[in-house]
Scaffold this motif. Structure first.
Motif, PDB file in Angstrom:
ATOM      1  N   SER A  10       0.873  -1.166   0.000  1.00  0.00           N
ATOM      2  CA  SER A  10       0.000   0.000   0.000  1.00  0.00           C
ATOM      3  C   SER A  10       0.899   1.201   0.000  1.00  0.00           C
ATOM      4  O   SER A  10       1.575   1.487   0.972  1.00  0.00           O
ATOM      5  N   PHE A  14      -2.809   8.188   2.124  1.00  0.00           N
ATOM      6  CA  PHE A  14      -4.074   8.891   2.328  1.00  0.00           C
ATOM      7  C   PHE A  14      -5.032   7.992   3.057  1.00  0.00           C
ATOM      8  O   PHE A  14      -5.137   6.846   2.740  1.00  0.00           O
ATOM      9  N   PHE A  15      -5.663   8.502   4.084  1.00  0.00           N
ATOM     10  CA  PHE A  15      -6.755   7.805   4.736  1.00  0.00           C
ATOM     11  C   PHE A  15      -8.002   8.669   4.633  1.00  0.00           C
ATOM     12  O   PHE A  15      -7.919   9.881   4.582  1.00  0.00           O
ATOM     13  N   SER A 261      -2.092   1.030  -2.606  1.00  0.00           N
ATOM     14  CA  SER A 261      -3.463   1.303  -2.219  1.00  0.00           C
ATOM     15  C   SER A 261      -3.462   1.768  -0.775  1.00  0.00           C
ATOM     16  O   SER A 261      -2.423   1.848  -0.140  1.00  0.00           O
ATOM     17  N   VAL A 262      -4.645   2.052  -0.271  1.00  0.00           N
ATOM     18  CA  VAL A 262      -4.781   2.540   1.095  1.00  0.00           C
ATOM     19  C   VAL A 262      -5.804   1.686   1.825  1.00  0.00           C
ATOM     20  O   VAL A 262      -6.838   1.328   1.267  1.00  0.00           O
ATOM     21  N   SER A 264      -8.399   1.834   4.875  1.00  0.00           N
ATOM     22  CA  SER A 264      -9.086   2.672   5.849  1.00  0.00           C
ATOM     23  C   SER A 264      -9.811   1.734   6.790  1.00  0.00           C
ATOM     24  O   SER A 264     -10.725   1.019   6.376  1.00  0.00           O
ATOM     25  N   GLY A 295      -6.365   5.934  -2.582  1.00  0.00           N
ATOM     26  CA  GLY A 295      -5.683   7.001  -1.874  1.00  0.00           C
ATOM     27  C   GLY A 295      -5.523   8.257  -2.687  1.00  0.00           C
ATOM     28  O   GLY A 295      -4.517   8.952  -2.583  1.00  0.00           O
ATOM     29  N   ASN A 297      -7.412  11.138  -2.771  1.00  0.00           N
ATOM     30  CA  ASN A 297      -7.659  12.398  -2.058  1.00  0.00           C
ATOM     31  C   ASN A 297      -7.870  13.557  -3.030  1.00  0.00           C
ATOM     32  O   ASN A 297      -7.340  14.643  -2.864  1.00  0.00           O
ATOM     33  N   ASP A 398     -11.367   7.946  -7.695  1.00  0.00           N
ATOM     34  CA  ASP A 398     -10.961   6.900  -6.762  1.00  0.00           C
ATOM     35  C   ASP A 398     -11.744   5.632  -7.090  1.00  0.00           C
ATOM     36  O   ASP A 398     -12.645   5.630  -7.935  1.00  0.00           O
ATOM     37  N   HIS A 716       0.355   2.800   9.694  1.00  0.00           N
ATOM     38  CA  HIS A 716      -1.064   3.106   9.515  1.00  0.00           C
ATOM     39  C   HIS A 716      -1.763   3.433  10.823  1.00  0.00           C
ATOM     40  O   HIS A 716      -2.812   4.071  10.824  1.00  0.00           O
ATOM     41  N   LYS A 720      -2.548  10.963  11.546  1.00  0.00           N
ATOM     42  CA  LYS A 720      -2.399  11.226  10.122  1.00  0.00           C
ATOM     43  C   LYS A 720      -1.087  11.919   9.794  1.00  0.00           C
ATOM     44  O   LYS A 720      -0.405  11.581   8.821  1.00  0.00           O
TER      45      LYS A 720
END
Length: 849
Positions: A10, A14-15, A261-262, A264, A295, A297, A398, A716, A720
């Protein structure tokens, strides 16, 4: 069903911005199975486990039991469940159950080591009614392929019973001298239309056909299915006890995600989940409270896809179920977030809109289903790909998903069995079938993370099949039994040795002791009659995914000679084995001396010297060979340390050749699929799909910050601002609080001017515009200057006063101090002169080399 998971890629930082926490919503009704049989095979007593299961003795369910025996496992299992005892027989034995009409889960549990039953002789079939679940199956080969330390195996199936039928499960040895066995059986009722198609559903509710299948494909009740994957997005598995009542396990998807990737996690937006589009037993609430996205954003991510690769058996049709739930507070209207979905590179959704699917209601889980044909002869394993890409017309650029389920559907003969993984030895037991059947035979500690992106446009499946057929035709076998793709590996004569598999087994005592693992396994070995110690990296047997990287590393490393590049001694490419032989690096990798380790910490001076060595190695790759070599996976785990603590760049499986030397960097760029590792990927590279040597410079800058801070590039669970090491360092530098990121082990060791200049060079590597980043040659000069000034600092606190590693720890043959380029590191500077403005020549003149 695959149950292992490794931490995987990942790379975007960005979360989702989430609202205040609230308690999880719990489904109003938990499904209660009509039947639940949990059988402890081979045991005379019952067993209760903490997940609420009561495993009963098996004897009353045995309807056919000729000469079967019970035996305890050789090594007690660390897992709860039916793994202590097993039922064995050299003849067929059968369990019979009286169950109600309707669909059931059948689960088989295996533990593979027993004193009086040799692992190599466990070849057998398993049949449930008219369906063949396993054929010529060897549990040990499958457990070894999964690298499960407990030798544990689990398989899950779905079958539908008609009125008046008993459920008979038979275990049938496949050869005259083989045996069948089982540790545990579980039968659980499921809701009638959880996976099977309701007869009253119209065609719009049926799984959408993909690939060669162009006809509507309902999942009728005469089908049997095998659960291949049940994957949720998250940081840990959802155990059976936390399912909705059917005792399903939900594994994490990390192992199969092949692009940045992210995650969340634990999304708490104050929205109670409402199961209006799918029943509340479809998946646990937790599944819908975490998601994976790109991610973005708000940034257009048009250069890569969010991709999963799921290994499957060819020759079958698969039911693919994708789970979605929209909880993003930024998404207010249908169409705000839409994306493409590709299955096997075929576009199946051109306007995937979760909020639209859920009738404009947030917190409503939805499931999309697809029927996918994977053509072939049932003897091969291929990858089923799932790719997602932002719709350019969407407000938010996204893509997102919560969970994936994949089921194999039986063929027309009732068969679900696929091939075993390739055995470690070329010979296999003589097969004398005891059953009449015309079905086919039934057939990873270094951390390596690959981020692979696919094309946005769909590729026709027929073309994909043609390529596979062509590749198979190009595979030949020489007289010594060495499999070679496209004829041979290109290895310059005299630069790299070829070893036989017999030599490799001798060198490693038949691969008896794993040194480290990742690519497959790495072993400490001895060649040349034991006179030379080597590291032997063995690709996981039967894998086709790493052949390109394997060949690439041989062809690349065999031609490189530099004191800061790891030396490849040879390779073995024989009997389905892919093995690389390197010089042995006594002190392991750099990462294991920075964090998550019991090793003593490296001093600041040693860290500086290591960074200089790495920079020299990368400069050699970029400027010291005929064509630019771009490593693509620069990170602390790929920096090895020899007995003299000299740093060497390793792992060239992802390396690419750029343009010839002497032309500008901007004209040596390479268009290529995105590969790399979490936290180190150059954002310019993954956004534009254009690779230059400055991508290595970016990764090296992240590594410099790792060295300074002693922490992961991405955390993670951090707030932030501190999640990304690169972003945190930039923030602290701008605020003038750089000391916040410094490893506590380095307290008192770093001169303030050295800290500033070291941080400046690290952050200059991370500039968004690659042309503004310094060259590795310039970086070497600056780091050498920083080291000289550190040595000259009057107030420099000797590292012996700290918990730092002595130089003799990794070798009995050396106690000398580590130096860079002779005694340069021991030199003294009478005065300190600030680094001149033109030291970063390529920053001032991007086209100059």
């Amino acid at each position: 069903m695959d149950t292992t998971g490794t931490h995987i890629a990942s790379g975007a930082i960005f979360f989702l911005l989430l609202l205040c926490l609230s308690s999880l919503s719990i489904a109003d009704v938990i499904y209660s199975p009509v039947e639940l049989f949990s059988i402890n095979c081979g045991s005379n007593s019952s067993l209760s486990t903490r997940d609420g299961r009561n495993w009963t003795a098996d004897i009353k369910f045995l309807s056919e039991n000729k000469d079967s025996v019970a035996a305890p496992a050789l090594t007690p299992s660390t897992l709860e469940g039916p793994y202590t005892d097993a039922r064995f027989s050299h003849s067929q034995f059968t369990y019979s159950f009286s169950v109600s009409t309707g669909p059931k889960f059948i689960r088989l549990f295996y533990s593979t080591s027993y004193q009086n039953f040799h692992r190599s002789k466990a070849y057998f079939s398993v049949k449930a009614g008219p369906y063949t679940l396993l054929q010529y199956f060897n549990a040990s080969l499958n457990a070894d392929a999964d690298d499960d330390p407990d030798n544990f195996l689990f398989r899950e199936y779905c079958i539908n019973l008609r009125d008046g039928e008993r459920l008979n499960i038979s275990f049938i040895p496949s050869t005259e001298d083989s045996y069948a066995f089982i540790n545990g059986i579980e039968i659980v009722s499921m809701p009638p239309f959880l996976y099977y198609t309701h007869p009253d559903d119209d065609i719009t509710g049926w799984p959408q056909p993909v690939g060669l299948n162009t006809n509507p494909f309902p999942i009728e009740n005469n089908y049997a299915m095998e659960t291949k994957y049940r994957l949720r997005v998250g940081d840990q598995q959802i155990p059976a006890s936390q399912d909705t009542g059917m005792l399903r396990s939900w594994d994490v998807d990390n192992k199969y995600v092949t692009t940045q990737s992210v995650l969340s996690l634990d999304i708490e937006s104050g929205i109670k989940l409402r199961f209006t589009k799918t029943p509340n037993y479809t998946a646990p609430d937790t599944v819908y409270r975490s998601l994976r996205n790109m991610g973005s954003n708000g940034t257009v991510n048009m250069g890569f896809n969010l991709t999963w690769q799921l290994p499957v058996d060819s020759g079958f049709t698969y039911l693919l179920r994708l789970h979605f739930c929209q909880l993003d507070p930024r998404i207010e209207n249908p169409g705000d977030l839409s994306f493409f979905i590709f299955v096997q590179d075929q576009l199946v959704e051109d306007w995937a809109d979760v909020l639209g699917w859920s009738d404009k209601q947030k917190g409503v889980p939805v499931v999309r289903q697809y029927a996918v044909v994977i053509p072939g002869n049932q003897q091969e394993r291929l990858n089923l790909s799932l790719k997602m890409h932002p719709n350019p017309q969407s407000l938010a650029k996204d893509a997102q998903i919560n969970a994936i389920e994949l089921f194999k559907i039986n063929d027309p003969t009732g068969n679900l069995a696929g091939p075993n993984p390739d055995p470690p030895l070329p010979q296999s037991p003589k097969r004398v079938p005891l059953e009449s059947s015309n079905k086919k035979s039934h057939g990873t500690t270094m951390r390596t993370l690959a981020a692979i992106a696919g094309s946005v446009s769909g590729v026709l499946l027929l073309s994909f099949i043609a390529i596979l057929i062509k590749r198979r035709k190009n595979v030949t076998v020489n007289e010594k039994g060495t499999s070679r793709d496209n004829g041979s590996l290109f290895v310059p004569t005299g630069l790299c040795r070829h070893f036989s598999i017999k030599e490799m087994r001798t060198a490693t005592n038949n691969f008896d002791e794993v040194f480290v693992g990742g690519f497959g396994n790495v072993y400490k070995g001895h060649i040349d009659n034991g006179s030379t110690t080597v590291a032997i990296k063995r690709l996981k047997q039967g894998s086709r995914q790493g052949i390109r990287e394997f060949k690439n590393e041989i062809e690349m490393l065999s031609q490189l000679r530099h004191p800061n590049i790891v030396s490849l001694i040879g390779y073995c490419y024989e009997s389905n084995e892919m093995i690389l032989v390197y010089e042995f690096m006594d002190c392991g990798n750099l990462r294991d001396h920075l964090y998550d380790t019991d090793n003593p910490s490296l001093s600041w001076k040693h860290r500086l010297q290591t960074c200089i060595g790495v920079a020299r190695g990368l400069d050699y790759l970029h400027t010291g060979v005929k064509q630019v070599i771009i490593h693509r996976d620069v990170k602390s785990a790929n920096i090895l340390l020899d007995e003299k603590w000299e740093a060497k760049v390793s792992d060239f499986g992802l390396a690419r050749i750029g343009g010839p030397m002497g032309i500008s960097m901007m004209t040596t760029r390479v268009n290529t699929e995105v590969k790399g590792s979490i936290g180190y990927l150059d954002p310019e590279y993954y956004k534009r799909n254009i690779l230059t040597e400055k991508s290595d410079v970016y990764s090296f800058g992240v590594m410099l910050l790792e060295v300074l801070s002693g922490r992961h590039p991405l955390l993670h669970w951090e707030e932030k601002q501190r999640m990304s090491l690169a972003n945190w360092a930039k923030h602290c530098y701008e605020k003038g609080t750089l000391s916040e990121i410094v490893d506590s082990e380095l307290k008192g060791q770093i001169k303030p001017q050295c800290l500033n200049k070291f941080s400046e060079v690290a952050l200059s590597c991370l500039l968004e515009d690659g042309t503004q980043r310094p060259s590795m040659k310039d970086i070497v000069g600056v780091l050498e200057f920083v080291l000289q000034f550190q040595d000259s600092a009057v107030n420099y606190e000797d590292s012996s006063s700290h918990s730092t590693v002595p130089l003799s720890d990794c070798s009995e043959n050396t106690g000398s101090s580590m130096t860079s380029d002779g005694d340069r590191s021991n030199g003294r500077m009478e005065s300190f002169v600030l680094i001149p403005d033109d030291v970063f020549s390529e920053t001032k003149n991007p086209k100059g080399r």
